[in-house]
Write an enzyme that holds these catalytic residues in place. Structure first.
Site, PDB file in Angstrom:
ATOM      1  N   HIS A 367       0.710  -1.310   0.071  1.00 53.75           N
ATOM      2  CA  HIS A 367      -0.111  -0.103   0.206  1.00 53.75           C
ATOM      3  C   HIS A 367       0.932   1.207  -0.029  1.00 53.75           C
ATOM      4  CE1 HIS A 367      -3.813  -1.760   0.864  1.00 53.75           C
ATOM      5  NE2 HIS A 367      -3.263  -2.705   1.752  1.00 53.75           N
ATOM      6  N   LYS A 558      -7.746  14.018   4.807  1.00 52.03           N
ATOM      7  CA  LYS A 558      -6.581  12.827   4.840  1.00 52.03           C
ATOM      8  C   LYS A 558      -5.814  13.117   5.860  1.00 52.03           C
ATOM      9  CE  LYS A 558      -6.265  14.195   0.480  1.00 52.03           C
ATOM     10  NZ  LYS A 558      -6.543  13.031  -0.235  1.00 52.03           N
ATOM     11  N   ARG A 559      -5.149  11.974   6.166  1.00 46.78           N
ATOM     12  CA  ARG A 559      -3.877  12.207   7.148  1.00 46.78           C
ATOM     13  C   ARG A 559      -3.116  13.310   6.678  1.00 46.78           C
ATOM     14  NH1 ARG A 559      -3.445   8.240  11.434  1.00 46.78           N
ATOM     15  NH2 ARG A 559      -1.902   9.424  12.018  1.00 46.78           N
ATOM     16  N   LYS A 564       1.337  14.405   0.948  1.00 44.33           N
ATOM     17  CA  LYS A 564      -0.123  14.784   0.608  1.00 44.33           C
ATOM     18  C   LYS A 564      -0.155  16.234   0.236  1.00 44.33           C
ATOM     19  CE  LYS A 564      -2.135  10.941   3.191  1.00 44.33           C
ATOM     20  NZ  LYS A 564      -2.870  10.196   2.347  1.00 44.33           N
ATOM     21  N   THR A 668      -8.566   6.657  -1.522  1.00 46.60           N
ATOM     22  CA  THR A 668      -9.747   6.085  -1.736  1.00 46.60           C
ATOM     23  C   THR A 668     -10.826   7.294  -1.501  1.00 46.60           C
ATOM     24  OG1 THR A 668      -9.709   5.402   0.763  1.00 46.60           O
ATOM     25  CG2 THR A 668      -9.239   3.638  -1.105  1.00 46.60           C
ATOM     26  N   LYS A 672     -14.648   8.498  -3.194  1.00 51.69           N
ATOM     27  CA  LYS A 672     -15.835   8.800  -2.537  1.00 51.69           C
ATOM     28  C   LYS A 672     -16.328  10.177  -2.622  1.00 51.69           C
ATOM     29  CE  LYS A 672     -13.969   6.149   1.437  1.00 51.69           C
ATOM     30  NZ  LYS A 672     -13.100   6.359   2.402  1.00 51.69           N
TER      31      LYS A 672
HETATM   32  C1  NBG Z   1      -2.287   3.787   2.051  1.00 50.25           C
HETATM   33  C2  NBG Z   1      -2.091   4.841   0.919  1.00 50.25           C
HETATM   34  C3  NBG Z   1      -3.292   5.248   0.147  1.00 50.25           C
HETATM   35  C4  NBG Z   1      -4.146   3.943  -0.090  1.00 50.25           C
HETATM   36  C5  NBG Z   1      -4.488   3.343   1.048  1.00 50.25           C
HETATM   37  C6  NBG Z   1      -5.189   1.787   0.968  1.00 50.25           C
HETATM   38  C7  NBG Z   1      -0.858   3.062   3.845  1.00 50.25           C
HETATM   39  C8  NBG Z   1       0.354   2.415   4.294  1.00 50.25           C
HETATM   40  N1  NBG Z   1      -1.113   3.270   2.712  1.00 50.25           N
HETATM   41  O1  NBG Z   1      -2.683   5.735  -0.826  1.00 50.25           O
HETATM   42  O2  NBG Z   1      -1.377   5.698   1.447  1.00 50.25           O
HETATM   43  O3  NBG Z   1      -5.411   4.397  -0.689  1.00 50.25           O
HETATM   44  O4  NBG Z   1      -3.336   2.645   1.578  1.00 50.25           O
HETATM   45  O5  NBG Z   1      -4.793   1.148  -0.157  1.00 50.25           O
HETATM   46  O6  NBG Z   1      -1.607   3.564   4.841  1.00 50.25           O
END
Ligand code: NBG
Length: 820
Positions: A367, A558-559, A564, A668, A672
């Protein structure tokens, strides 16, 4: 055949208001021991939740027994995080109980809406990765996949965030303090897990050399079961979360000798394991407790699968025909040596047979693309906590490196690069490599991400095992994020094309022609406005924040992470402010907007916390400026979570997806927003690329460098100073921040450090993309001026993004991995 007694049912037969009411009162009175007159809102919520749970239970038990007797291959999803969000609404929707529950509550003089607000969301995840796991278990149930989710029942989930003078403060998330009505503990299925100790060699009866792990200490894993209903299809899958308990509550001998604290020490150590979710996302901390958590839950899960889920007496040789263990990132990868240990040490298998089976049983999803996010565990730590597992990893690595040398005979550097054991800066196990060597499939989470995995991050492995690598683009569940979060839009869609879209999201395509229908556009726009009012009410009630009646809602949630680029968004806002303040821009010419931020920073991530503080200070200045009233506003509600997302996303017009190209694996949230008719301003990154391809360039605001351009700029030596020197607006914005304008004259501290980090280093090239971003924002304003045209684009976003259903992701997993 042996006919087992029928499972008692309140479901199909008794879907009446009377029986629902009776169940509810029975739960309240007999389970909770409280009368309706004296019950608090929470009591009533708990009783309602238990009632809904009871309606699911019959189908759950039937699913269990059906799966046990079926030979269909299943999936065990291993994930350290499940960011579930509230359960009541979702279960009412999937079990089709909403109307019944509403009427029953009304009959008792209660409001369903008031009760649903009493639910505390289980925040057992950090962000996208955990929320994805939650979407996936929903979709596996809806797609009819026999599956079980395994994870950790953290006593405390992701921290609660508040702001003090704009700075983030973290508080423990006590989500269980009122009890969780959705979980069922099953102590009789507890599992013992060992840690530490030594490994002994011995010869077995046949004279073979064997190894035996003798752990030094143990904990019990107590399983809690959650039901995961498919969408109105009768299937209810299982999510099993493990809680750590002491094998012995306390040492009676020590207790009797008077040392009370010492007597419970073991208990404390054991229960610490599932105490708290690590709040780092994307940058693992490598802490011992974290490794304990990882091993704890996968050891429990493998044992549970073998002893409880597999029919008794099943030959483990059948494992690959029965199940895939899907590794959600590297967190559960220690399951690989654990399965080897079970087979070789406990079951007496030959190494080669065990290895062949293990390789057919695991698949791995990566991920991330950030090198610092790939987990490594120091050999010293792993060897101390799991000595036998380290031996097994060494042996896997030895055999693997022999293979590498055979395949690439004159390439010692490659051997070094590919070793599962890294030598520098400390000897450590690279968990992503262990997963890649073992798994029969390795997938990324969006097209670009998967391509970069094979071309860059894991390229040596892709050379060696090209057939292992595949892509499955992420998705989101349309149940929670459209049907439940956006009832207005759902009603409109269903009226137009029927309700099949809820479990077949490609049908949204049928909405496309309606983008040309003026009546439909008006109705769509009216729903956006209503959602906006609902969001405004939520913000007022939750945070005391007021937002304007109209104008654009521009959301970045988002975080908080440098890649980002929340700082790029902030530079845009500051630049607007600066140009208005200096008369370069007339306020009447600026689109009225509310900028909404939602973001938590990992508690130890200083730069991210500084960015939060700066956003809050800039926001306070703008919000206090009388000349901007009703035109520009910054809203940064604290503690953004799934519950707030469900209100914000349907209300938003513009979705900010502005990571540096090549850094966001997928995203994701972007999906949404698009489904709910927000237009994206975004870079060519992650799943943005697929969104843009589907919605069309004219319905998407693309800006910034693409990944090859980023790589080229990096290679040629990136100098942010150059952009600072050459772009006047950019310079003015940065200078204004540096001048202390937003921080009561304070120019040192976090202001100075943030500005310097951008001008001098700017690791994620915000300055390089600034001009292109601001230009794109001007295109946004021009497009927004034509409200009807904007709505047309919004409808096309909804109509063309059905691909991003997590149901489709699950079908892709089936076709490319689980049933390939
Ligand atoms: C995160 C990514 C996102 C992705 C999500 C779900 C981690 C390690 N990865 O871009 O930064 O949408 O995983 O796949 O949290």
């Amino acid at each position: 055949m042996n006919q087992s007694p029928a499972i008692p049912s309140i479901a199909a037969r008794e879907r009446s208001v009377e029986s629902f009411t009776r169940e509810f009162l029975r739960e309240l009175t007999f389970t909770q021991g409280i009368s309706l007159e004296r019950a608090s809102v929470n009591d009533k919520y708990q009783a309602l939740a238990r009632t809904v749970r009871a309606y699911l239970t019959t189908d759950w038990l039937e699913t269990l027994s059906q799966d046990k007797s079926s030979s269909e291959k299943g999936v065990a999803y291993l994930s350290a995080e499940y960011l579930l969000g509230r359960q009541l609404d979702n279960n009412l929707l999937t079990a089709d109980l909403e109307d019944l529950a509403r009427e029953a509550m009304q009959g008792l003089g209660l409001s369903l809406d008031e009760l649903r607000e009493a639910e505390v969301e289980p925040g057992l995840g950090n962000g996208g990765l955990g929320r994805l796991a939650a979407c996936f278990i929903d979709s596996m149930a809806t797609e009819g996949v026999p599956s079980i989710g395994y994870g950790i029942r953290y006593e405390h989930g992701i921290f609660k965030q508040t702001f003090e003078d704009g700075h983030q403060v973290e508080h423990a998330d006590n989500w269980l303090h009122m009890g969780s009505p959705w979980e069922m503990p099953h102590p009789e299925m507890s599992v013992e897990v060992g840690f530490g100790g030594t490994v002994e060699g011995y010869a077995d009866d046949a004279g073979r050399e064997r190894r035996r792990w003798v752990p030094q200490w143990n904990v019990m894993g107590l399983p809690y079961t959650y039901m995961v209903p498919g969408y109105r299809n009768g299937r209810v899958n299982t999510l099993r979360l493990w809680s750590a308990r002491a094998t012995q509550a306390f040492d009676l001998k020590i207790f009797n000798s008077g040392d009370f604290e010492d007597a419970v020490r073991g208990q404390t150590r054991a229960e610490t394991i599932s105490q708290v979710l690590y709040p780092e996302d994307s940058t693992p901390q490598g802490k011992e407790l974290r490794l304990q958590q990882q091993y704890f839950f996968v050891a429990c899960s493998l044992r549970d699968y073998i002893d409880q889920v597999l029919p008794a007496g099943t030959d483990l040789a059948e494992l690959p025909d029965r199940i895939t263990f899907q590794l959600n990132d590297t967190h559960p990868v220690i399951a690989i040596p654990e399965l080897m240990r079970i087979l070789v040490d406990e079951r007496g298998w030959e190494w080669d047979d065990a290895w062949a089976l293990t390789q057919k049983t695991f698949a791995y999803t990566c991920h991330t693309l950030l090198p610092e996010a790939l987990e490594v565990w120091p050999v010293e730590l792993l060897g101390r906590l799991l000595p036998r597992h380290l031996e097994i990893i060494y042996r896997i690595n030895d055999a693997f490196l022999v293979q590498v040398r055979e395949q690439f005979p004159h390439d010692p550097l490659r051997v070094r690069h590919m070793s599962i054991i890294q030598e520098e800066p400390v000897r450590a196990v690279r968990m992503a490599f262990l997963a890649t060597v073992t798994a029969f499939k390795v997938n990324g989470v969006a097209a670009l991400h998967s391509q970069l995995l094979s071309d860059k991050v894991l390229s040596d492995f892709a050379d060696m095992y090209p057939q292992k690598f595949t892509n499955v683009t992420n998705g989101v569940t349309p149940r929670r994020f459209v049907a439940q979060a956006n009832p207005g839009l759902s009603g409109l869609i269903t009226a137009a094309i029927g309700d099949g879209w809820v479990s077949d999201l490609d049908r949204l395509r049928d909405l496309e022609p309606l983008a040309e229908d003026r009546e439909f556009r008006l109705a769509y726009a009216a729903i956006k406005r209503a959602n906006r009012r609902r969001f405004a009410d939520t913000l007022m009630a939750r945070d005391g924040l007021e937002i304007a009646e109209d104008g654009m809602i521009d959301a970045m949630v988002k975080r908080l992470h440098e890649y980002k680029r929340q700082s790029l968004k902030l530079l845009h806002i500051v630049s607007l402010y600066e140009r208005i303040a200096t008369g370069k821009l007339a306020i009447e010419d600026v689109t009225p907007r509310t900028f909404v931020f939602g973001a938590k920073a990992a508690p130890g991530y200083v730069r991210a916390k500084e960015t939060i503080a700066l956003i809050n200070h800039v926001g306070a200045t703008i919000n206090a400026d009388a000349s901007l009233q009703g035109r520009l506003k910054v809203a940064f509600p604290a503690n953004y979570n799934v519950t707030l997302a469900e209100k914000l996303i349907p209300a938003s017009d513009l979705s900010e997806q502005i990571s540096l190209a090549g850094k966001e694996a997928s995203g994701t949230g972007n999906m949404k927003f698009a489904l709910n008719g927000a237009l994206t301003i975004g870079t060519d990154d992650g799943a943005n690329i697929e969104i843009r391809e589907l919605v069309g360039d004219e319905n998407f605001f693309l800006f910034g460098m693409d990944e090859p351009q980023v790589a080229a700029l990096q290679a040629s030596g990136y100098s942010p100073e150059k952009y600072y020197a050459e772009d006047e607006d950019l310079r003015n914005a940065l200078d204004l921040i540096a001048s202390g304008r937003f921080t009561d004259g304070e120019t040192g501290g976090f202001v100075a450090s943030l500005v310097a980090s951008l001008i001098e280093r700017d690791r994620f090239m915000a300055l390089a993309d600034f001009r292109s971003y601001v230009d794109a924002q001007e295109r946004v304003e021009a497009a927004y001026a034509d409200q009807d045209g904007w709505t047309r684009s919004a409808i096309l976003n909804t109509a063309r993004t059905g691909f991003f259903s997590s149901d489709r992701s699950i079908r892709d997993y089936l076709a490319r991995i689980w049933r390939a």
